[in-house]
Design a protein around this motif. Structure first.
Motif: not given
Ligand SMILES: O=P(O)(O)O[C@@H]1C[C@H](O)[C@@H](CO)O1
Length: 320
Positions: A66, A118, A147-149, A169, A228, A254-255, A258, A271, A273
């Motif tokens: 991220g 990304r 997945a990181t953000n 999400h 997102c 984002s994310t 993906e 994932a 955050s």
């Protein structure tokens, strides 16, 4: 069943009610891909082959770094780096805090593949293009995506620097009809209608909490719901109040696309955050969200995140 097929045939032949029908289904996927400049299955395979020809091992874990979290990729030993502009047919990163390269290497001895940078919708890329590297990961042999953000904390119990494990999400852009899987379905990647109620690996969320507690990070870690938005503008107070009412705990840009793409091709997903700022839901507060703060908090948490992710990677490697 037969009746349905017969009806379909008649419709495709434009033979109903004497009207001529536009025969859209006759446009093959190939034509759609060419007309819309979309990556075909073969185009993704070509990118994967370019990488595989240059990497002597096959990582099963993919990591997306991220904003401000690129140092995760810097922790890899013996890195093999592919700047995006050198990879045939690959988009390029345009955002500060996203280096713009794929990095292969070992994290605590485990082979991994990292996107150090990304792609976001607000950069001008359609969602399918933002998420295309996930399919490249799949073709390379990745089965598990991390997945990181960076995200704004909306849940009032969170603090800047906390880590929210994503348990679910809300696909806000999907509500507006925008989804990375739009267009003809490529069945070699996955099904037309993939489920999303099991998008995030529950066991891994549980395990990650245990790991965090063992590593002294327990107080920082929560699980919650991410959303997102399209960005690049940060949210208004009214928008944030609305998202809070919908059950969102952290807001980013984002994310989600993906994760949808990864689940479509049956990858397991974990994932999280990094809460880089608290969302401002008070009209009397004069503070403003800004990208510098996001990057600064990433830097502050660099060592903890590296440690946390490497422990998760080791756990995965022993349990795949
Ligand atoms: O790539 P991520 O989702 O970590 O980046 C977040 C969202 C925006 O790109 C940026 C805003 O500061 O950080």
């Amino acid at each position: 069943m037969n009746g349905t097929c017969e009806l379909k045939k008649r419709l495709l032949n434009g033979a109903s009610n004497g009207h001529a029908f536009a025969v859209e289904n006759e446009t093959s996927n190939d034509q759609y891909y060419a007309n819309n400049n979309v990556y075909s299955y073969e185009a993704v395979v070509n990118i994967a082959e370019y990488l595989l020809d240059r990497v002597p091992y096959r990582p099963r874990i993919g990591i997306i770094c991220g904003s401000g979290m690129g140092s995760l990729a810097e922790a890899l030993s013996n890195p093999i780096k592919f700047p995006y502009e050198d990879i045939p047919n690959f988009p390029v990163s345009t955002v500060e805090g996203h280096a713009g390269q794929l990095v292969f290497g070992r994290l605590s001895g485990v082979p991994v593949m990292c996107m150090q940078g990304r792609f976001h919708y607000y950069e001008g890329y359609p969602l399918w293009k933002c998420a295309m590297p996930v399919r490249v990961m799949k073709m390379v042999g990745v089965t598990h995506l991390i997945a990181t953000n960076a995200a704004g904390g909306l849940n009032k119990t969170y603090k800047v620097g906390d880590i929210m494990l994503v348990k679910d999400h809300i696909n806000m852009m999907g509500f507006a009809g925008n989804n990375p899987l739009q267009g003809p379905n490529e069945a070699r990647f996955g099904p037309r209608f993939p489920p999303m109620n099991t998008a995030y690996d529950k066991q891994l969320v549980r395990k990650a909490k245990e790991i965090a507690a063992l590593e002294g990070l327990g107080d920082l870690v929560h699980d919650g719901v991410y959303t997102c938005l399209g960005g690049p503008s940060f949210e208004t107070v009214a928008e944030l109040k609305m998202l809070g009412m919908l059950g969102v705990d952290a807001v980013g840009m984002s994310t989600v696309h993906e994760v949808i793409t990864a689940r479509h091709c049956n990858m397991s997903v974990f994932a999280f955050s990094l809460i880089t700022n608290m969302c401002i839901t008070d009209y009397d507060c004069g503070d403003e969200a800004n990208h510098c703060e996001v990057l600064d908090v990433g830097k502050l948490r660099e060592a903890d995140l590296r440690h946390f992710v490497s422990k998760i990677v080791v756990h995965l490697a022993h349990n795949m």
